[in-house]
Every structure is written in C-alpha cells, then in structure tokens.
Design an enzyme around this catalytic site. Structure first.
Site, PDB file in Angstrom:
ATOM      1  N   ASP A   1     -47.374 -40.241 -29.879  1.00 53.96           N
ATOM      2  CA  ASP A   1     -46.332 -39.831 -30.806  1.00 53.96           C
ATOM      3  C   ASP A   1     -45.015 -39.871 -30.028  1.00 53.96           C
ATOM      4  OD1 ASP A   1     -45.050 -38.710 -33.055  1.00 53.96           O
ATOM      5  OD2 ASP A   1     -45.353 -36.689 -32.277  1.00 53.96           O
TER       6      ASP A   1
ATOM      7  N   ASP B   1     -48.152 -33.781 -30.572  1.00 53.56           N
ATOM      8  CA  ASP B   1     -47.927 -32.338 -30.487  1.00 53.56           C
ATOM      9  C   ASP B   1     -48.387 -31.599 -31.729  1.00 53.56           C
ATOM     10  OD1 ASP B   1     -45.025 -31.444 -32.100  1.00 53.56           O
ATOM     11  OD2 ASP B   1     -45.526 -33.560 -31.886  1.00 53.56           O
TER      12      ASP B   1
ATOM     13  N   ASP C   1     -41.667 -37.596 -30.832  1.00 54.69           N
ATOM     14  CA  ASP C   1     -41.008 -36.293 -30.687  1.00 54.69           C
ATOM     15  C   ASP C   1     -41.964 -35.265 -30.091  1.00 54.69           C
ATOM     16  OD1 ASP C   1     -38.406 -36.924 -31.955  1.00 54.69           O
ATOM     17  OD2 ASP C   1     -39.667 -37.301 -33.711  1.00 54.69           O
TER      18      ASP C   1
END
Length: 598
Positions: free
Chosen positions: A151, A436, A153
């Site tokens: 991912d 996250d 961010d």
C-alpha cells in the site's frame, strides 16, 4: 522481555524456591504456611521458618528443606499432611506452637511476593524490546516469498503528526461553513493523543470506547464528548451489562448498524472531532441528534480527502509531512537487488503518489515496481470483480484501450483482484502484501486469496518505548503477582480476610490504571484492555501473518529468514511465560527445567 532475560528471571525464581532452613524441632509444617511465616519473620518452636514461596517437606528427625511443587499439589499436599499429622500418634504439632490468624497469613504472603517481584526485576532489565522487530502471528518463510506488494499511505509513506491537526482543522471548518454548525465549535483545537486507533463509536449514543476481543466494553474507557462516562452509567446504557452483542458491533469491515470501528491511522482526527463536537453540544445544553453528527463529521472528513486538501498539503511540504523516505528507498532497493518482484496497490491518485515516491526514492521510482495500480478503491478491489483496469498516460490522463496485460513502467487505475491474478499469475503464499488498514488492505487477501500479509502498525514504536520502561515492568509484574495471590487465596472467607482481599482488589484496579495511563490516559494501549486483547488485536492476529512498526523493519532480516510465532500457552497448558512466572513459585513448577524456554 528477551528470551535471555526471561530465563534469568526463571532461574532467579527457582533459586528463591530452593532456599532451605533447617528446623531443629521435630515438627512438620504444612506446605501452604511456609512462605507466609518466613516473610513476616515468624517462627515455630523458636526456629525461624524457611523463607521461600515453595512448599516445605521437612520430615521428623530430619529435614529435606524447601522444594518447588506444582501449584495444583502444593496446597492439597500441605493440607493433607496437616490432617495426617494430627491423627497420627506422636506426629502432632506441639500445643505451644503459635497460631497465625488469616489476616497475618495473607499479608505475610503479600509481603513475600512483593519482595520476590522486586528481586527478580533488577534495574536495567526492562529495555530489551527492539522497536524494529517484526512479530509473527503465523510461520512465514521469506525464502518462499518471490513477490512483495505494498500500500502507499502509512506503508511506503509514513506521515508526521502535524498532518492530523491539519485534517482536523479543515474538517471542523467544513462542519461550520457547509453544514452550518455553531461557530462555538471553532474554540475546540485539535487534541493530540486524545484518541487511539481501533476504538469503537456508538453512533446512536454518541460514545467513543474501547472494546475487547470478546465484545466487552472496557470500563473506564468510555467517553461522551471529552469527558469519561461513569461505569455505572455505562452499565445502565447497555442494559445492565458492558457486553455489546455481535449484531450491534461493527461488521466485517468495521461498520455495523450501531457501531463503527476506527481502524486506520487517518481516523484519529475524525474521532477527535466527533468528541469535540459532542462536547460542545453537551456543555452548552443544546439538543442534537448524535446520528446526524456522526454522518456530518464523517462527510466533513471525507471532503478533506475528496477535495484533495490533504494531498495538496503534503505535496507542498514533503519534508514536513513525510518521514523516513530514505528507509523506504533502502527497502525497495534491497528487495529488487535480490531478485524480488514488487507491486503497488493504493487508493491514492497517481499525481500524489508520484510526488511522494520521487521525493523518497527518486525520479526512476517506477523502475522498482513491476505493476503500479492507483485509485484502486480498496477494499472493493479485493472483493468486487466488476471494475476493469484502465491505463493512465504519462500525464495521468485515462486511456480507453482494453487491458490484456499489466506491464512494467505503466500506471493502472481501478481494476480488481480477479483480473490481477489472471494477468500476473501471482498467487498464494509466494506473495506478501503490506498495508496499514486491517480491513481494506489485508482481510480479503488473508481469508480469500491465500496471500501472506504484513500489517504496518506505527503505534508499535511508541508502545515499545513504554513497555521498555522500568515503571511499566514493575507495575505489570506486581499486577500479575497480586492477581495470582488473589486467585490462590480467595478461599479465605472470614471477615478479616475478606477485608484484606478487598484491599488487594482495590490495589489491583489502581495498578491497572497506572499501566493503562502510561500508554494513553483515556484509552490505554491499542493492543490490550485490562487483561484481554483488544478487538483491534484480535483482528490484527486474524488478518496479518506479520506485523511491524514500519517496512524499514525488513532491513533487519535476511530474505531467507523464517519467522516463527511464539508458542504462547493456552489457559489449560503449563505456565511458561513471564506473566505466569511472576505469580510466584507456588504456581510455576519445574522452573529449572523451563528456564531455557522463551
């Protein structure tokens, strides 16, 4: 604590359990009385009793000293010996032996255990956890992983806390300007470290709270606005219990009919704004609908992202907002140099990702990746087979051509996991994807597609620093020891003993508050309630094979490394770990043999 330290502590406990003291008088002492008498300096027949938390097996006209014994046998054996001694001729206690009342006995056990805890945790023992460690929920062989996915961010790009305040302020402005909320809300500035990831929000009641893995609200962590709700009121609000039924709790993706779980790091400003707005209405005695407030705040936060404000702030000051870019470069460089294939799947737009990756990695950042997919619309990318891939040109404009292959150097938008698997052939445990957000990034990959998953949990770094403090180690170890005393000695039912036990229960609650406040005064650790894992922890263990503070933790491991999860004991298994060891020798048999076990 490290394996070495736990072994040391185990041996220390064992040595304490093996201290002996010779009794010159021919009398037997029940095992359960041994430690308590010694700790208070009491004696029998003029002789000081052995100072140990172990059982005592002294025989008539000879002594064998103290020996550690299993908890399940120690009390029973002592009781039986005491009864046998009274029934056998010539083997009874002396009539002049002092009788110890229950209150003295209980406090003697308490004081001995407190000295034991102090002795086994010397200064400096509490700084062994490394914040750069990767933790395993499942066995993972890196030498079998050929493809690494990321991912963007809070995975490839970590952001400073300054971003939270910016998101909060802009969303608060939207509430006032677009939703016509009272100007008084402007007086509420952002409160750093008020909220924590993984909390639940009761939409209809307007309550922010922490829930454990068994759907129980942790009392003391329920907030209406910025003020805690008394435990009695919480119980009343939920029908005389602090349990939240499954059908009311958050669903698979953290959204239920009455509860919302805030799972990602970006949700911290949203929770804080909800608390501030609730507090404004309550403090000013203004009637409002909590459901409307929840939806308006959620949309206001969404507008910060949709209208591109967050992207603009970061792109205008990359140095202020992006952290550890050099570490991101080092990870990608290391993986590519060792022949691994890389891909990126993110919900962020290409212009934003390109700016950030150029800052961290360089203009040629796309050369590191075999596939780059932006605006993927996760979690729908992983569970919806409808949207096809579209290609972007070098200017970021959409192209109309049909996508029959995913080529290196190209940028793709949207798409779905089914087409991704067909076009790449990357399936199963040879793929390891990092993200996250446990729901949007990892859940479907773990449950439906068999990929390996790695959760990025930036909070680990802060929480590790707390765990490494002497205050935390001392408080937690004594808390566990005190709990062990309460469990074993609750059989004392006389009024004086009950008062002592109540004092211990009160101290136990105070210790829980101390350990909680070291992490976050409102909500404590994101991983634990008083004694259970949090709902967040449960999901973390379910949806991630590995978890770590940042992807830079990979730099500490060889790519042929195998991660083995620790075998933590089930409740019915032998107590091998530190928290059980610290409840005392009476409950931990065979310490010498177990000293080498992690």
């Amino acid at each position: 604590m490290s394996c070495q330290k736990i072994g040391t502590l185990g041996r220390a406990l064992c040595r304490k359990g093996r201290r002996t003291a010779t009794l010159s008088a021919p009398s037997n002492i029940p095992a359960f009385a041994c430690a308590s008498l010694a700790s208070s300096g009491l004696s029998l027949n003029g002789q000081k009793v052995c100072k140990s938390t172990a059982s005592c097996d002294t025989e008539v006209n000879g002594s064998t000293g103290c020996q550690t014994a299993p908890a399940s046998h120690a009390h029973q054996a002592g009781k039986k010996r005491g009864e046998d001694l009274l029934s056998r001729s010539g083997r009874a206690f002396s009539s002049t032996a002092p009788k110890v009342d229950s209150k003295t006995y209980l406090w003697a056990r308490y004081n001995e255990m407190k000295r034991l805890v102090h002795d086994i945790i010397p200064p400096g023992v509490c700084n062994q956890l490394n914040p750069a460690t990767i933790y395993a929920n499942n066995e993972v062989h890196l030498d079998k992983v050929d493809i690494y996915g990321f991912d963007y961010d809070y995975t490839l790009a970590l952001y400073s806390n300054a971003l939270d305040a910016m998101i909060y302020n802009k969303a608060r402005d939207f509430l006032i300007e677009h939703y016509k909320y009272p100007q008084g809300i402007n007086k509420y500035d952002y409160i750093p470290n008020f909220a924590a990831r993984g909390l639940h929000y009761d939409i209809q009641k307007g309550l922010l709270m922490k829930i454990d893995a068994f759907h129980y609200i942790e009392l003391g962590t329920v907030y209406r606005g910025l003020k805690p709700v008394p435990d009695e009121e919480v119980m009343q609000l939920y029908g005389g219990t602090n349990h939240v039924p499954l059908q009311q709790a958050s669903g698979f993706y953290g959204k239920g009919p009455k509860m919302k779980q805030y799972m990602d790091v970006f949700s911290i400003p949203e929770m804080t704004l909800l608390a501030a707005a609730n507090d404004f209405f309550i403090s000013n005695d203004i009637e409002y609908d909590p459901v409307h407030l929840y939806r308006d705040v959620s949309e206001a936060i969404g507008m910060v992202h949709i209208k591109g404000f967050m992207y603009k702030w970061i792109m205008q000051d990359l140095e202020k907002y992006i952290l550890r870019g050099d570490e991101t470069y080092a990870v990608l460089h290391s993986l590519v140099n060792q022949g691994k294939k890389l891909f990126l799947i993110t919900n962020s737009p290409f212009s934003f990702v390109d700016k950030g990756m150029t800052y961290m990695v360089g203009k040629d950042w796309r050369d590191f990746f075999d596939v780059v997919i932006v605006q993927a619309d996760k979690p729908h990318f992983f569970n919806d087979c409808v949207k096809p891939f579209r290609r972007l040109d070098s200017n970021g404009d959409l192209q109309w051509d049909k996508i029959n292959s995913l080529e290196k150097g190209q940028i793709y938008k949207q798409g779905n996991i089914v087409d991704f698997l067909k076009l790449t052939g990357w399936q199963g445990t040879k793929v390891l994807y990092f993200g996250d957000h446990l729901y949007s990034d990892l859940a479907d990959l773990m449950l439906c597609h068999g990929w390996r998953t790695g959760a990025i949990v930036p909070e680990l770094e802060v929480e590790t620093r707390v765990v490494n403090t002497e205050k935390y180690a001392q408080s937690l170890t004594w808390l566990q020891a005190l709990t062990g005393l309460l469990e074993r000695l609750q059989k004392h039912k006389d009024p004086e003993s009950k008062k002592v036990l109540q004092d211990w229960l009160k101290e136990r609650e105070e210790l829980r508050a101390v350990t909680k406040n070291l992490f976050n005064p409102q909500f404590g650790s994101i991983f634990r309630t008083c004694h259970n894992p949090t709902y967040f922890s449960r999901r973390l263990c379910r949806f991630s094979d590995l978890y770590m503070a940042s992807i830079s933790c990979l730099l500490n491991y060889d790519l042929s490394y195998t991660f083995y999860p620790r075998r933590t004991p089930l409740q019915h298994e032998a107590p091998l770990w530190m928290d059980q060891l610290c409840t005392g020798c009476m409950k931990t048999p065979f310490l010498e043999e177990m000293a080498h076990i992690r």
